[in-house]
Design a protein around this motif. Structure first.
Motif, PDB file in Angstrom:
ATOM      1  N   LYS A 303       0.723  -1.212  -0.007  1.00 14.82           N
ATOM      2  CA  LYS A 303       0.160  -0.046   0.160  1.00 14.82           C
ATOM      3  C   LYS A 303       1.007   1.234  -0.090  1.00 14.82           C
ATOM      4  O   LYS A 303       2.174   1.143   0.243  1.00 14.82           O
ATOM      5  N   ASP A 304       0.172   2.416  -0.286  1.00 14.35           N
ATOM      6  CA  ASP A 304       0.828   3.626  -0.101  1.00 14.35           C
ATOM      7  C   ASP A 304       1.081   3.687   1.532  1.00 14.35           C
ATOM      8  O   ASP A 304       0.343   4.045   2.105  1.00 14.35           O
ATOM      9  N   TRP A 305       2.535   4.065   1.643  1.00 15.10           N
ATOM     10  CA  TRP A 305       2.658   3.958   3.221  1.00 15.10           C
ATOM     11  C   TRP A 305       4.151   4.517   3.438  1.00 15.10           C
ATOM     12  O   TRP A 305       4.812   4.436   2.494  1.00 15.10           O
ATOM     13  N   ASP A 309       8.305   1.832  -0.954  1.00 15.45           N
ATOM     14  CA  ASP A 309       8.499   2.217  -2.348  1.00 15.45           C
ATOM     15  C   ASP A 309       7.849   1.445  -3.331  1.00 15.45           C
ATOM     16  O   ASP A 309       8.065   0.130  -3.029  1.00 15.45           O
ATOM     17  N   TRP A 310       7.387   2.115  -4.204  1.00 12.02           N
ATOM     18  CA  TRP A 310       6.888   1.056  -5.375  1.00 12.02           C
ATOM     19  C   TRP A 310       7.644   0.445  -6.485  1.00 12.02           C
ATOM     20  O   TRP A 310       7.270  -0.194  -7.336  1.00 12.02           O
ATOM     21  N   PHE A 343      -4.461   2.958  -5.015  1.00  7.12           N
ATOM     22  CA  PHE A 343      -2.924   2.670  -5.122  1.00  7.12           C
ATOM     23  C   PHE A 343      -2.149   3.842  -5.668  1.00  7.12           C
ATOM     24  O   PHE A 343      -1.878   3.434  -6.602  1.00  7.12           O
ATOM     25  N   GLY A 345       0.337   5.317  -5.761  1.00  4.61           N
ATOM     26  CA  GLY A 345       1.835   5.139  -6.026  1.00  4.61           C
ATOM     27  C   GLY A 345       2.076   4.303  -7.379  1.00  4.61           C
ATOM     28  O   GLY A 345       2.739   4.533  -8.282  1.00  4.61           O
TER      29      GLY A 345
END
Length: 372
Positions: A303-305, A309-310, A343, A345
């Motif tokens: 998740k975006d957190w 990093d994506w 999501f 990112g």
């Protein structure tokens, strides 16, 4: 009319989020915008939860839906309310307007009365789908349906509580006569009413003994494949991630060492993923069944957190796509299970999506899978 499968679909999974995540900023409050953005990224199919057990029980009711977790970004993280009909009809219509095919599935979301536990027999499971498909048919939208997945990730207890009396229990073997008959009998009943659809049960486990499983009743295979899944590798165990639903401990461990564990063992983990892809392609060749995968290729949950990093997730997903696409066995393929507007990112990298969906849709399909 069943799909011809002349080329693969670029498909995404919008699960139950399409209906549950409609509060401001949740990603699906404006279906027109979300679907336009999906098409812009090159996708031409979407897999959604049709909530068939709720439709069958009372299509006009506004249902309270309990959270299945609060640590991930699929669905609602607290109590929400949905009315499936006419929302389902409206959404499918918007998809068809954009030439986006719809795969129907269900995660059997829980309401306070737990009506999903009213499923006692294969005939019960067939009935809820027949009832739901009846609504779609009467709306003139059956031609928008790509396939019907009777149950997400059969037969893990968390998504098939009707088999276990709840979400706990030892997972039953899919090769058993009882589960084989369950899949066959339920699909046969639906196929009698709606013969021009493709039917399946999606899977995420029990890939080591696929040669012993009778899948003759399925029109296609929908295996979910990730590098991180315990079926594929030990990444979850080494990182310390246990699919914690309401505790941040699992994500804390991913933050602390998720990428580092992968980076330090990249060759091994990449091979685990590509070997599982090859295993699924072998299953397809042996069975003659086409593959559609809507949940894949990196880690199951992300998740975006802060400090997540994506970049490495996208790299792993690209590895999955570039290995699966050339096999000729996939007629539908996702880029990840994070391809949704919540999501951010992942969603905002439009060029990445366009590059991978272009690769998917331009890939060849083996001749034995094509239909006239």
């Amino acid at each position: 009319m069943k799909a011809a499968f002349r080329r693969p679909y670029a498909i995404t999974m919008w699960d139950f989020s399409w209906l549950e995540r409609r509060w401001p900023g949740a990603g699906y409050e404006d279906w027109d915008q979300a679907l336009d953005e999906l098409a812009e990224r090159g996708y031409d199919a979407v897999r959604i939860d049709a909530f068939p057990h709720l439709v069958s029980a009372d299509p006009d009711k506004q249902w309270d839906i309990l959270p299945t977790w609060n640590q991930t970004s699929w669905g609602a993280q607290s109590l929400t309310r949905v009315r499936v009909i006419p929302a389902l009809i409206e959404f499918i219509g918007k998809c068809r307007d954009r030439n986006i095919a719809v795969g129907l599935s269900t995660w059997y979301r829980q309401d306070p009365d737990d009506v999903r536990l009213m499923i006692k027999t294969p005939a019960d499971q067939a009935k809820i789908w027949i009832d739901t498909l009846g609504h779609i048919n009467r709306a003139g939208l059956l031609d928008a349906i790509l396939y019907v997945d009777f149950c997400n990730e059969f037969p893990i207890p968390f998504w098939t509580p009707y088999l276990y009396g709840g979400i706990e229990g030892q997972e039953l073997p899919r090769k058993s006569p009882e589960l084989t008959a369950w899949m066959r009998d339920s699909i046969d009943l639906a196929r009698q009413r709606f013969p021009d659809l493709d039917y399946t049960y999606s899977f995420c486990t029990q890939y080591d003994d696929w040669a012993e499983q009778d899948i003759g009743m399925l029109d296609l295979l929908e295996p979910h494949v990730w590098m991180s899944h315990p079926t594929t590798s030990d990444w979850n165990k080494v990182v310390g991630y246990g699919f914690e639903k309401f505790s941040p401990a699992g994500f804390d461990n991913i933050v602390a060492r998720g990428y580092q564990v992968y980076r330090d063992n990249k060759t091994r983990y990449d091979k685990a993923l590509t070997d599982e892809i090859a295993n699924m392609a072998a299953w397809s060749r042996a069975s003659g069944k086409p593959l559609i995968t809507t949940e894949c290729w990196s880690v199951v949950d992300y998740k975006d957190w802060p400090l997540l990093d994506w970049g490495w997730i996208k790299d792993l997903c690209e590895l999955g796509v570039t290995h699966a696409a050339p096999t000729g066995r996939w007629v539908g393929m996702a880029t990840s299970n994070f391809c949704g507007p919540q999501f951010v990112g992942m969603w905002r990298d439009i060029a990445w999506h366009q590059r991978l969906t272009s690769l998917i849709k331009s890939s060849a399909v083996d001749e034995d899978l094509k239909r006239s």
